[in-house]
Scaffold this active site. Structure first.
Site, PDB file in Angstrom:
ATOM      1  N   CYS A   1       0.885  -1.197  -0.128  1.00 47.41           N
ATOM      2  CA  CYS A   1      -0.022  -0.260  -0.130  1.00 47.41           C
ATOM      3  C   CYS A   1       0.550   1.004   0.030  1.00 47.41           C
ATOM      4  O   CYS A   1       1.320   1.915  -0.860  1.00 47.41           O
ATOM      5  CB  CYS A   1      -0.923   0.013   1.045  1.00 47.41           C
ATOM      6  SG  CYS A   1      -2.288   0.523   0.542  1.00 47.41           S
TER       7      CYS A   1
ATOM      8  N   HIS B   1      -3.727  -4.942   0.774  1.00 43.05           N
ATOM      9  CA  HIS B   1      -3.365  -5.925   1.660  1.00 43.05           C
ATOM     10  C   HIS B   1      -3.380  -7.596   1.697  1.00 43.05           C
ATOM     11  O   HIS B   1      -3.904  -7.708   2.432  1.00 43.05           O
ATOM     12  CB  HIS B   1      -4.331  -4.952   2.739  1.00 43.05           C
ATOM     13  CG  HIS B   1      -3.953  -3.709   3.241  1.00 43.05           C
ATOM     14  ND1 HIS B   1      -2.580  -2.849   3.597  1.00 43.05           N
ATOM     15  CD2 HIS B   1      -4.395  -2.183   2.380  1.00 43.05           C
ATOM     16  CE1 HIS B   1      -2.673  -1.755   4.102  1.00 43.05           C
ATOM     17  NE2 HIS B   1      -3.843  -1.402   3.415  1.00 43.05           N
TER      18      HIS B   1
ATOM     19  N   GLU C   1      -1.158  -8.839   3.666  1.00 45.68           N
ATOM     20  CA  GLU C   1      -1.022  -9.292   5.401  1.00 45.68           C
ATOM     21  C   GLU C   1      -3.148 -10.348   5.675  1.00 45.68           C
ATOM     22  O   GLU C   1      -2.709 -10.630   6.925  1.00 45.68           O
ATOM     23  CB  GLU C   1      -1.210  -8.715   6.096  1.00 45.68           C
ATOM     24  CG  GLU C   1      -1.291  -6.765   6.670  1.00 45.68           C
ATOM     25  CD  GLU C   1      -1.819  -6.260   5.400  1.00 45.68           C
ATOM     26  OE1 GLU C   1      -0.860  -6.795   4.098  1.00 45.68           O
ATOM     27  OE2 GLU C   1      -1.449  -5.556   5.218  1.00 45.68           O
TER      28      GLU C   1
HETATM   29  N1  GLN Z   1      -1.794   6.608   1.985  1.00 43.21           N
HETATM   30  C1  GLN Z   1      -1.645   5.674   1.131  1.00 43.21           C
HETATM   31  C2  GLN Z   1      -3.942   6.660   0.374  1.00 43.21           C
HETATM   32  O1  GLN Z   1      -4.418   6.359   0.442  1.00 43.21           O
HETATM   33  C3  GLN Z   1      -2.044   4.550   1.838  1.00 43.21           C
HETATM   34  C4  GLN Z   1      -3.050   3.785   2.229  1.00 43.21           C
HETATM   35  C5  GLN Z   1      -2.548   2.457   2.968  1.00 43.21           C
HETATM   36  O2  GLN Z   1      -1.644   2.359   3.249  1.00 43.21           O
HETATM   37  N2  GLN Z   1      -3.400   2.018   3.625  1.00 43.21           N
HETATM   38  O3  GLN Z   1      -3.916   5.473  -0.696  1.00 43.21           O
END
Ligand code: GLN
Length: 540
Positions: free
Chosen positions: A381, A507, A509
């Site tokens: 992310c 994600h 994980e």
């Molecule tokens: N801040 C980034 C976004 O909003 C990444 C979000 C995250 O890592 N969950 O795209």
């Protein structure tokens, strides 16, 4: 009809109610029962999505896009219970629903009160996971008995047994039996008081699970049984595990918990088969390799902020027969002391998700270091977004490149706000959330890890890879190898010339289980093991 187990906690918080509930769910599943897991949280936020990881730890995302408590991560790692928006309710959500009903006029003429309106709403929530295909619903009540906040939940679970019949409900209370060094004794009084509080509100626990640091003496169990009004076989010891959380279910079985629950609820269950679980623990105990993985983030001092990441790394260790030494590195420390000094000797770097500008440059420096030295890298992310920024600055020569999350008027906005987010102003539950499909490029490392070119993974973000730069990145060696099915959103990038440099917008994980590690985590640790072996060969 489904049976209901309610798990409450007493004496202190952080007793591991989530882990214990998940372990109970796992044991019942291994006895052939169909289980559903649920958590009720007493705070007023509608969901934890708006809370800082410092406050609440990780926000766990479900397939349906619900942003939930991290205990649901334990549920998914230990059980196969399908989870959805009915698996986590908060006080805020319950009140919001009641207040909306009041505004619609559903209670016309009435005074809307905690009892019965709030408690009725809670009872509706408690019944949601139940159904003809469910044998047992396990509901964990957040907070500690005695808190003002959890009172309506406790009142609701008390009433629930009146509605569905006491024979269909089981109350399990998790408590602490501390050891006092000065007296060289284990103390049962806090447990007595905590059960006393429960009984005051009309709940007589059926089973007590006592967290201890030492084996609970028979006389202490007898005393607890007598004072708390439960049979002695229902006083179950749960001693601290210093090796692995995956030992918890085994120790509960040793103290007869699964058999006790089956008997008390009159369930028809098969014999317990824990072969897979024992195999997992054996592998954990007998690693053949050891690797050091640096997790470079902003919330490294909070044990639970990257909970699922740490767990998924452990699962991948099991898959590769490797012991993982996790080094939690604050990215601001890298800004101060340099990547070279802090990362020399690590076998892999993982940069997890996050929000806000603080510490970003440290993450970019860490990525630059591992990209140039061929050290395995896994970006998740925000970690992917930082990898894109690093590559733009140091390979494409776009020195000022950045994400518009941190620099609105940047000349090279390689990460920018998604189209669908342009008009979003509210913060709660408005990100791109939950499971989304993606297509992987045939022959990419990522596709090889998954053994498939079609995947579905969970998301939680507002920003994305800026498509205007796609060709430039591709030409210089950072390849967008995973795309949304319409081809518009970049989901995965790889650096082809690097031994293992994979970064994902989603994600992974959240979908790793101890007995079914996530393929990308397994691939990352596999690469880290290879890296370690290569380093050892050079130095010997
Ligand atoms: N801040 C980034 C976004 O909003 C990444 C979000 C995250 O890592 N969950 O795209």
């Amino acid at each position: 009809m489904s049976k209901h187990i309610f798990v409450t906690g007493g004496v202190v918080s952080s007793l591991g109610k989530g882990l214990t509930s998940a372990s109970i769910g796992m044991l019942l599943e291994q006895r052939g029962l169909r289980v559903r897991m649920q958590k009720l949280d007493p705070y007023i936020n509608v969901d934890p999505g708006t809370m800082s990881p410092y406050q609440h730890g990780e926000v766990y995302v479900l397939d349906d896009g619900s942003e939930t408590d991290l205990d649901l991560g334990h549920y998914e790692r230990f059980t196969n219970s399908p989870l959805n928006r009915h698996s986590n309710y908060t006080t805020g959500q319950i009140y919001l629903s009641v207040i909306n009903k009041e505004r619609r006029g559903e209670f016309l003429g009435q005074t809307v009160q905690v009892i019965p309106h709030i408690t009725n709403e809670i009872k509706v929530a408690l019944a949601k996971p139940a159904g003809p295909d469910v044998d047992v619903v396990i509901t964990e009540i957040g907070g500690t008995v005695g808190d003002i906040e959890s009172q309506p939940f406790l009142e609701a679970i008390r009433q629930f047994a009146l509605d569905v019949g006491k024979e269909n409900c089981l109350y399990i209370h998790l408590t602490l039996v501390p050891y006092l060094k000065a007296a060289d004794e284990q103390k049962t009084k806090p447990t007595q008081h905590s059960v006393g509080l429960l009984r005051q509100i009309g709940i007589q626990p059926d089973v007590l699970i006592c967290r201890t640091t030492r084996t609970l003496a028979h006389d202490d169990r007898k005393k607890i049984a007598l004072f708390c009004n439960v049979p002695i076989e229902a006083v179950i010891e749960e001693k601290d595990k210093d090796f692995s959380i995956y030992e918890v279910p085994i120790s509960l079985v040793e103290h007869g918990l699964d058999a006790l629950i089956v008997r008390k609820l009159g369930l028809t269950a098969s014999d317990l088969n824990l072969d897979k679980w024992h195999d997992l623990l054996n592998r954990l105990r007998n690693p053949q390799h050891e690797v050091t993985i640096a997790v470079v983030g902003k919330y490294t001092e909070h044990r639970d902020a990257y909970k699922s990441i740490y767990e998924a790394l452990d699962h991948a260790g099991v898959a590769n027969r490797a012991q993982i030494r996790i080094q939690r590195l604050h990215s601001e420390l890298i800004e101060r002391e340099g990547a070279e000094r802090l990362l020399a000797g690590v076998d892999g770097v993982l940069v997890p998700g996050g929000f806000g500008e603080r510490g970003i440059e440290g993450k970019v420096d860490a990525i630059s270091f591992v990209r140039q030295r061929g050290i395995p890298f896994f970006g998740i992310c925000l970690g992917m977004q930082c990898a894109v920024v690093e590559f733009a600055r140091n390979v494409l020569g776009l020195e000022k490149a950045h994400s518009t999350e941190f620099d609105k008027d940047n000349p090279h906005p390689v990460i920018c706000l998604m189209e669908e987010q342009q008009d979003v102003t509210e913060k709660g539950g408005t990100m791109r959330l939950g499971a989304q499909p993606a297509r992987l490029r045939p022959g990419s490392k990522t596709a090889k890890c998954y053994g498939s070119e079609e995947i579905s993974e969970r998301h939680r973000h507002r920003y994305e890879f800026n498509n205007a730069y796609r060709e430039q990145f591709e030409a210089q060696g950072m390849r967008p190898v995973g795309l949304s099915p319409d081809g518009l959103l970049v989901e995965v990038v790889e650096v082809a010339s690097h031994p293992w440099f994979v970064a994902v917008q989603y994600h992974p994980e959240f979908k790793s289980q101890p007995t079914r590690p996530h393929p990308l985590f397994a691939g990352f640790i596999g690469a880290a093991v290879q890296h370690r072996l290569a380093v050892q060969q050079v130095s010997s």
